[in-house]
Enzyme design. Structure first.
Site, PDB file in Angstrom:
ATOM      1  N   ASP A 189       0.865  -1.182   0.000  1.00  0.00           N
ATOM      2  CA  ASP A 189       0.000   0.000   0.000  1.00  0.00           C
ATOM      3  C   ASP A 189       0.898   1.227   0.000  1.00  0.00           C
ATOM      4  O   ASP A 189       2.080   1.157   0.338  1.00  0.00           O
ATOM      5  CB  ASP A 189      -0.911   0.004   1.237  1.00  0.00           C
ATOM      6  CG  ASP A 189      -1.862   1.186   1.209  1.00  0.00           C
ATOM      7  OD1 ASP A 189      -2.327   1.544   0.108  1.00  0.00           O
ATOM      8  OD2 ASP A 189      -2.114   1.787   2.268  1.00  0.00           O
ATOM      9  N   SER A 190       0.303   2.368  -0.337  1.00  0.00           N
ATOM     10  CA  SER A 190       1.053   3.612  -0.308  1.00  0.00           C
ATOM     11  C   SER A 190       1.405   4.014   1.128  1.00  0.00           C
ATOM     12  O   SER A 190       2.317   4.797   1.345  1.00  0.00           O
ATOM     13  CB  SER A 190       0.230   4.720  -0.967  1.00  0.00           C
ATOM     14  OG  SER A 190      -1.047   4.781  -0.348  1.00  0.00           O
TER      15      SER A 190
ATOM     16  N   TYR B  31      -0.391   8.482  -2.822  1.00  0.00           N
ATOM     17  CA  TYR B  31      -0.348   8.147  -4.245  1.00  0.00           C
ATOM     18  C   TYR B  31      -1.561   8.756  -4.953  1.00  0.00           C
ATOM     19  O   TYR B  31      -1.549   8.937  -6.159  1.00  0.00           O
ATOM     20  CB  TYR B  31      -0.430   6.621  -4.427  1.00  0.00           C
ATOM     21  CG  TYR B  31       0.848   5.842  -4.197  1.00  0.00           C
ATOM     22  CD1 TYR B  31       1.940   6.386  -3.526  1.00  0.00           C
ATOM     23  CD2 TYR B  31       0.963   4.537  -4.661  1.00  0.00           C
ATOM     24  CE1 TYR B  31       3.092   5.647  -3.308  1.00  0.00           C
ATOM     25  CE2 TYR B  31       2.114   3.795  -4.462  1.00  0.00           C
ATOM     26  CZ  TYR B  31       3.171   4.344  -3.785  1.00  0.00           C
ATOM     27  OH  TYR B  31       4.312   3.603  -3.589  1.00  0.00           O
ATOM     28  N   GLY B  32      -2.606   9.035  -4.170  1.00  0.00           N
ATOM     29  CA  GLY B  32      -3.904   9.397  -4.739  1.00  0.00           C
ATOM     30  C   GLY B  32      -3.928  10.680  -5.542  1.00  0.00           C
ATOM     31  O   GLY B  32      -4.881  10.932  -6.279  1.00  0.00           O
TER      32      GLY B  32
ATOM     33  N   ASN C 154      -5.694   1.044  -3.838  1.00  0.00           N
ATOM     34  CA  ASN C 154      -6.575   1.186  -5.002  1.00  0.00           C
ATOM     35  C   ASN C 154      -5.912   2.028  -6.091  1.00  0.00           C
ATOM     36  O   ASN C 154      -5.993   1.692  -7.274  1.00  0.00           O
ATOM     37  CB  ASN C 154      -7.889   1.835  -4.593  1.00  0.00           C
ATOM     38  CG  ASN C 154      -8.729   0.935  -3.717  1.00  0.00           C
ATOM     39  OD1 ASN C 154      -9.682   0.338  -4.174  1.00  0.00           O
ATOM     40  ND2 ASN C 154      -8.368   0.814  -2.447  1.00  0.00           N
TER      41      ASN C 154
ATOM     42  N   GLU D  94      -5.966   9.691   8.719  1.00  0.00           N
ATOM     43  CA  GLU D  94      -4.573   9.767   9.214  1.00  0.00           C
ATOM     44  C   GLU D  94      -4.506  10.558  10.520  1.00  0.00           C
ATOM     45  O   GLU D  94      -3.642  10.330  11.352  1.00  0.00           O
ATOM     46  CB  GLU D  94      -3.671  10.451   8.167  1.00  0.00           C
ATOM     47  CG  GLU D  94      -3.578   9.711   6.852  1.00  0.00           C
ATOM     48  CD  GLU D  94      -2.433   8.708   6.794  1.00  0.00           C
ATOM     49  OE1 GLU D  94      -1.438   8.898   7.489  1.00  0.00           O
ATOM     50  OE2 GLU D  94      -2.574   7.718   6.043  1.00  0.00           O
TER      51      GLU D  94
ATOM     52  N   CYS E  38     -10.762   2.778  -1.476  1.00  0.00           N
ATOM     53  CA  CYS E  38      -9.549   3.373  -0.894  1.00  0.00           C
ATOM     54  C   CYS E  38      -9.273   2.643   0.412  1.00  0.00           C
ATOM     55  O   CYS E  38     -10.201   2.376   1.182  1.00  0.00           O
ATOM     56  CB  CYS E  38      -9.762   4.861  -0.646  1.00  0.00           C
ATOM     57  SG  CYS E  38      -8.393   5.628   0.235  1.00  0.00           S
ATOM     58  N   THR E  39      -8.008   2.325   0.625  1.00  0.00           N
ATOM     59  CA  THR E  39      -7.625   1.534   1.804  1.00  0.00           C
ATOM     60  C   THR E  39      -8.085   2.135   3.131  1.00  0.00           C
ATOM     61  O   THR E  39      -8.310   1.417   4.093  1.00  0.00           O
ATOM     62  CB  THR E  39      -6.091   1.419   1.849  1.00  0.00           C
ATOM     63  OG1 THR E  39      -5.548   2.715   1.612  1.00  0.00           O
ATOM     64  CG2 THR E  39      -5.576   0.422   0.840  1.00  0.00           C
ATOM     65  N   HIS E  40      -8.173   3.475   3.184  1.00  0.00           N
ATOM     66  CA  HIS E  40      -8.469   4.142   4.460  1.00  0.00           C
ATOM     67  C   HIS E  40      -9.947   4.099   4.854  1.00  0.00           C
ATOM     68  O   HIS E  40     -10.284   4.268   6.009  1.00  0.00           O
ATOM     69  CB  HIS E  40      -8.054   5.612   4.403  1.00  0.00           C
ATOM     70  CG  HIS E  40      -6.573   5.825   4.431  1.00  0.00           C
ATOM     71  ND1 HIS E  40      -5.735   5.299   3.485  1.00  0.00           N
ATOM     72  CD2 HIS E  40      -5.791   6.506   5.298  1.00  0.00           C
ATOM     73  CE1 HIS E  40      -4.500   5.659   3.765  1.00  0.00           C
ATOM     74  NE2 HIS E  40      -4.505   6.393   4.852  1.00  0.00           N
TER      75      HIS E  40
HETATM   76  N1  DGL Z   1      -3.818   3.745  -0.423  1.00  0.00           N
HETATM   77  C1  DGL Z   1      -4.459   4.724  -1.244  1.00  0.00           C
HETATM   78  C2  DGL Z   1      -5.611   4.073  -2.023  1.00  0.00           C
HETATM   79  O1  DGL Z   1      -6.155   3.053  -1.634  1.00  0.00           O
HETATM   80  C3  DGL Z   1      -4.975   5.896  -0.424  1.00  0.00           C
HETATM   81  C4  DGL Z   1      -3.898   6.780   0.136  1.00  0.00           C
HETATM   82  C5  DGL Z   1      -3.098   7.506  -0.934  1.00  0.00           C
HETATM   83  O2  DGL Z   1      -3.605   8.443  -1.577  1.00  0.00           O
HETATM   84  O3  DGL Z   1      -1.957   7.116  -1.134  1.00  0.00           O
HETATM   85  O4  DGL Z   1      -5.967   4.575  -3.055  1.00  0.00           O
END
Ligand code: DGL
Length: 263
Positions: free
Chosen positions: A9-10, A41-42, A73, A150, A182-184
């Site tokens: 994950d990011s 990453y988003g 994602n 976060e 999105c993971t969060h």
């Molecule tokens: N992990 C990213 C996602 O699931 C969310 C956080 C990011 O923007 O890096 O898209």
């Protein structure tokens, strides 16, 4: 020899996926890589996300993983349709998430919440329409939700207010199922539920990946592990805040000390 399952994950949001998988497969070992140093990453371009992603897949290969899961994602969108990396099975969250959303919704009115990169790619929309051409898909970028998670603003009126704004169109269009792309977002599932009520089903990556992995084990594509499991959480930057957040997100699943790695 026992080999771990790699997850990337990011940042730490992907721990929402690791937590579900660690519980569902108590014998399996996992090696998680969170690219905190380059989060988010988003809001990055597909080219940059892919460059970062390839470095991480190489890192996971060096850890001798038996499968790789792209929990992020935004990163999944740039590896869509790729089922292996240098001979190792590669899973993303878009395809199983889309299939689960179609299975969950009778009317195929589906909402997708994600980062700007995920929504801009239309990866979910295109995958959903390939699987169910009559589906109605509404996508919504929610850039404020990741920072709220976060900052630990869970079950919080401010998060609810922001969610209400982002969900307004989906509520008006009466979607029946929403993909948490999105993971969060699983962390704030209660805040989202407060706005949506009980009639809308939420699709979460952890659950759909657990089903997908179970199928791969049953089909013999992946060998099951037995014996001492190990859960490693590696990150590309380490602060007290991230250490605390990681333990909070994994609670009550125990994880050892976070490992700092340089890619
Ligand atoms: N992990 C990213 C996602 O699931 C969310 C956080 C990011 O923007 O890096 O898209």
């Amino acid at each position: 020899m026992n080999k771990p399952i790699g997850i990337f994950d990011s940042g730490l949001g992907g721990l929402t996926v690791l937590k579900v998988l660690a519980k569902k497969f108590p014998e399996e070992s996992f090696c998680y890589l969170g690219d905190i140093a380059r989060l988010p990453y988003g809001n990055k371009s597909p080219e940059t996300i892919r460059r970062y992603g390839l470095q991480i897949l190489k890192f996971l290969k060096e850890q001798n993983v038996k499968a790789m899961i792209i929990a992020c994602n935004s990163a999944s969108t740039v590896f869509l349709g790729e089922n292996e990396f240098e001979g190792i099975p590669l899973l993303n969250v878009i395809e199983p998430g889309s299939a689960a959303a179609i299975a969950a919704s009778v009317d195929h009115k589906i909402g997708v919440l994600g980062t700007s990169a995920t929504v801009r790619s239309h990866a979910y929309r295109d995958t959903l329409l390939k699987m169910a051409p009559e589906a109605q898909v509404i996508e919504q970028a929610c850039p404020l939700l990741v920072p709220l998670v976060e900052e630990g603003m869970v079950n919080d009126p401010i998060t609810e207010l922001v969610a209400r704004r982002y969900l307004q169109q989906m509520i008006e269009q009466q979607v029946s199922t929403i993909i948490l792309g999105c993971t969060h977002y699983p962390v704030i599932r209660n805040d989202l539920k407060k706005v949506l009520g009980d009639k809308v089903s939420l699709v979460e990556s952890g659950d759909v990946l657990a089903q997908k992995l179970a199928t791969l084990f049953d089909q013999g594509v992946l060998a099951r592990q037995s014996g001492n499991r190990q859960i490693r959480v590696c990150i590309t930057d380490l602060t007290d805040h991230f250490e605390r957040l990681a333990h909070q997100l994994m609670h009550p699943e125990p994880i050892g000390q976070l490992e700092r790695v340089v890619l």
